[in-house]
Design a protein around this motif. Structure first.
Motif, PDB file in Angstrom:
ATOM      1  N   LEU A  28     -79.343   6.551-110.077  1.00 16.29           N
ATOM      2  CA  LEU A  28     -78.868   5.224-111.244  1.00 16.29           C
ATOM      3  C   LEU A  28     -78.103   4.491-111.204  1.00 16.29           C
ATOM      4  O   LEU A  28     -78.512   3.765-111.488  1.00 16.29           O
ATOM      5  CB  LEU A  28     -78.917   6.489-112.293  1.00 16.29           C
ATOM      6  CG  LEU A  28     -78.191   5.933-113.710  1.00 16.29           C
ATOM      7  CD1 LEU A  28     -79.839   4.786-114.816  1.00 16.29           C
ATOM      8  CD2 LEU A  28     -77.819   6.873-114.499  1.00 16.29           C
ATOM      9  N   HIS A 142     -81.379   3.340-120.043  1.00 14.57           N
ATOM     10  CA  HIS A 142     -81.172   4.135-118.712  1.00 14.57           C
ATOM     11  C   HIS A 142     -81.149   5.851-118.924  1.00 14.57           C
ATOM     12  O   HIS A 142     -80.220   6.268-119.185  1.00 14.57           O
ATOM     13  CB  HIS A 142     -80.668   3.638-117.528  1.00 14.57           C
ATOM     14  CG  HIS A 142     -80.910   2.388-117.545  1.00 14.57           C
ATOM     15  ND1 HIS A 142     -82.042   2.035-116.320  1.00 14.57           N
ATOM     16  CD2 HIS A 142     -80.431   1.008-117.471  1.00 14.57           C
ATOM     17  CE1 HIS A 142     -81.695   0.916-115.723  1.00 14.57           C
ATOM     18  NE2 HIS A 142     -81.506   0.124-117.264  1.00 14.57           N
ATOM     19  N   ASP A 143     -82.047   6.447-118.722  1.00 13.89           N
ATOM     20  CA  ASP A 143     -82.122   8.349-118.890  1.00 13.89           C
ATOM     21  C   ASP A 143     -81.584   8.426-120.063  1.00 13.89           C
ATOM     22  O   ASP A 143     -81.241   7.325-121.315  1.00 13.89           O
ATOM     23  CB  ASP A 143     -81.344   8.435-117.576  1.00 13.89           C
ATOM     24  CG  ASP A 143     -81.699   8.629-116.251  1.00 13.89           C
ATOM     25  OD1 ASP A 143     -83.126   8.498-116.583  1.00 13.89           O
ATOM     26  OD2 ASP A 143     -81.173   8.841-115.516  1.00 13.89           O
ATOM     27  N   HIS A 172     -85.744   7.750-114.868  1.00 12.53           N
ATOM     28  CA  HIS A 172     -84.470   7.719-113.114  1.00 12.53           C
ATOM     29  C   HIS A 172     -84.633   9.529-112.570  1.00 12.53           C
ATOM     30  O   HIS A 172     -85.415   9.301-111.839  1.00 12.53           O
ATOM     31  CB  HIS A 172     -83.338   7.479-113.239  1.00 12.53           C
ATOM     32  CG  HIS A 172     -82.943   5.675-113.391  1.00 12.53           C
ATOM     33  ND1 HIS A 172     -83.175   5.169-112.146  1.00 12.53           N
ATOM     34  CD2 HIS A 172     -82.850   5.463-114.485  1.00 12.53           C
ATOM     35  CE1 HIS A 172     -82.627   3.455-112.606  1.00 12.53           C
ATOM     36  NE2 HIS A 172     -82.440   4.199-114.587  1.00 12.53           N
ATOM     37  N   VAL A 221     -89.497   4.998-111.842  1.00 15.29           N
ATOM     38  CA  VAL A 221     -88.933   4.344-110.980  1.00 15.29           C
ATOM     39  C   VAL A 221     -89.564   4.586-109.723  1.00 15.29           C
ATOM     40  O   VAL A 221     -89.455   3.972-108.301  1.00 15.29           O
ATOM     41  CB  VAL A 221     -87.889   5.194-110.271  1.00 15.29           C
ATOM     42  CG1 VAL A 221     -86.577   4.328-111.098  1.00 15.29           C
ATOM     43  CG2 VAL A 221     -87.378   6.453-110.687  1.00 15.29           C
ATOM     44  N   ASN A 252     -88.206   1.723-106.627  1.00 16.98           N
ATOM     45  CA  ASN A 252     -86.204   0.886-106.569  1.00 16.98           C
ATOM     46  C   ASN A 252     -85.759  -0.234-105.785  1.00 16.98           C
ATOM     47  O   ASN A 252     -87.169   0.085-104.681  1.00 16.98           O
ATOM     48  CB  ASN A 252     -85.723   2.122-106.487  1.00 16.98           C
ATOM     49  CG  ASN A 252     -85.038   2.521-107.951  1.00 16.98           C
ATOM     50  OD1 ASN A 252     -85.436   1.870-109.192  1.00 16.98           O
ATOM     51  ND2 ASN A 252     -84.720   3.855-108.033  1.00 16.98           N
TER      52      ASN A 252
END
Ligand code: ADP
Length: 481
Positions: A28, A142-143, A172, A221, A252
């Protein structure tokens, strides 16, 4: 996808618990340290907003407080301070949210009041931007640590100014979801109770679930992981299946300003594709001498968290199976930390086979770079791997990946027996399959020319962020329109 000069730059705000080099625990941090810079270069105005941590980067760089405010969370009156990094050193604007008493600690995770912490981080962000009249074009979460934000933007009166702003959620790691008992709902600002279903999954508040339900679009991802989440997602499988239409898998990239053996300041000996054999040899000699390993033997490495999802619990069995018989002519170097029982077992094996197995327990950025450069092979026996960065870094450093065929590993590593293949895949996260794969690696190692050719092939692979960033941009353009 570069925007024209006279068009106002679209404003994208990323919210994350980690961002390298400010604070990184795993992938992350790498992603949020790199992707925003590529977006900024493509013409967006990008902010990264993260919690304030007592870390060297924060102590050693120049920050100014640009906003101070107050808000109530449950029975607590909290102060929120916004600390902005003055020089945009990272290639985007960095804002840290400090909330004395909750968001003012040394580490990102591991505190008993984590739910209150991340709740306060999210509230603090929303109070700040609504009070300051900031209205981004996209909010990217994110997350699970930032998972309640779309819900609060769309369903809480307090933040109704943000109701039209589209949101992106990136998964992630779907294993961690931020579960909270419903009694924690008193910490949330008021909202219509019939909306409880948006927060609930199986009788608890599930921030990752709320993120997937409420965001405009979500990403995972890797594409493989997007599909796997419908089969294995720690209870959220049905949700990922229902919401599949708004999901996109984007693998990624690698940030070459951090991960490039030709310019990597953390290496003792730098090398490029032209001198990969010699360069790796010199790094291997340095590393093996430091850890008391035989420099003439092939070196197999493991780097990562000691956790069940990474398959770290089968490492001891792999080591015992390989080292316990006769001498197969292999050395191992392990760098990692996590589960204490796994730490103990692995340390014990390093003591049992001191000339063949070396271990460093802990988190060491520099040592990880040196191992990627020195190793001949890197093993990842993961049970779950959303993307996996270790295999990408290892390939960038000319190290052959030996990986379990799952998630992002399957998407990025092609077995050497396939046409154009360059790595070693094994089917199950079991010691037997992993050991078989290691024997294939040893056979390969004996064929010097093939080994050299694969290293050159690996270093020429393109895992740059440009390609992946373009896919995020496409999503932004769709949802802004
Ligand atoms: P995850 O985020 O699930 O831990 P990833 O493969 O996405 O796994 O990212 C792992 C990142 O963390 C890589 O940059 C890897 O080099 C780094 N890393 C993991 N453990 C360590 C450690 N003990 N020391 C240094 N770096 C580590």
């Amino acid at each position: 996808v570069v925007q024209t000069k006279n068009e106002r730059s679209k404003h994208v705000v990323h919210l994350s618990a980690e961002c390298y080099p400010v604070a990184k625990v795993g992938g992350l941090g790498d992603v949020v340290g790199a992707l925003p810079r590529y977006l900024q270069r493509a013409g967006f105005r990008v902010w990264v907003v993260m919690p304030w941590y007592n870390k060297p980067f924060v102590r050693e760089h120049d920050f100014e407080v640009t906003y101070t405010g107050h808000f109530r969370q449950g029975s607590r009156q909290l102060e929120v301070q916004i600390h902005k990094e003055r020089r945009n050193l990272l290639g985007f604007e960095l804002y840290l949210i400090k909330i004395p008493g909750l968001i003012d600690r040394d580490e990102p995770y591991g505190y008993a009041d984590e739910s209150e912490q991340f709740m306060a981080f999210q509230h603090g962000f929303l109070h700040w931007i609504t009070d300051a009249g900031i209205k981004p074009d996209v909010v990217h979460c994110h997350d699970h640590h930032t998972g309640l934000i779309p819900f609060l933007m769309y369903h809480s009166e307090r933040f109704s100014a943000l109701r039209e702003v589209p949101t992106v959620g990136t998964v992630h790691n779907g294993q961690y979801q931020g579960w909270m008992e419903w009694n924690k709902a008193i910490l949330l600002p008021p909202f219509d109770t019939w909306k409880w279903g948006l927060l609930d999954w199986d009788g608890v508040i599930n921030p990752l679930g709320a993120l997937i339900k409420c965001c405009t679009a979500y990403t995972t991802v890797s594409e493989g992981y997007l599909n796997e989440l419908m089969i294995q997602a720690n209870g959220l499988e049905r949700l990922f299946e229902m919401e599949r239409a708004k999901g996109v898998g984007i693998v990624n990239g690698i940030d070459p300003s951090v991960w490039d053996p030709e310019h990597d300041p953390m290496l003792e000996h730098r090398y490029g594709a032209g001198d990969v054999q010699y360069g790796k040899e010199r790094n291997k000699v340095s590393l093996c001498e430091r850890f008391g390993l035989d420099t003439a033997k092939p070196l197999l490495a493991y780097i990562g968290r000691f956790a069940g999802e990474k398959g770290a619990d089968i490492l001891p069995q792999i080591i015992e199976n390989i080292m316990g018989g006769g001498d197969v002519g292999l050395n191992m170097m392990i760098l990692g930390s996590g589960d204490t029982q796994m730490e103990e077992e692995i340390t014990h094996l390093a003591e049992k086979y001191p000339e063949k197995v070396a271990v460093h327990i802990g988190y060491q950025e520099e040592l990880s770079h040196r191992i990627y450069a020195a190793a001949d092979f890197l093993i990842m026996p993961s049970r779950v791997e959303p993307c996996g960065l270790n295999q990408l870094y290892s390939m960038r450093y000319g190290t052959i990946p030996i990986v379990r065929a799952t998630g992002g590993l399957k998407d990025t590593v092609l077995d050497m027996d396939e046409p154009q293949g360059y790595g070693i895949l094994f089917p199950e996260a079991s010691a037997d399959d992993a050991v078989q794969a290691v024997y294939r690696a040893l056979e390969l190692y004996a064929q010097r020319r093939r080994m050299e050719q694969l290293r050159e092939q690996l270093m020429a692979l393109d895992f740059s962020w440009d390609k992946s960033a373009a896919k995020y941009i496409e999503i932004y353009q769709n949802i802004i329109a």
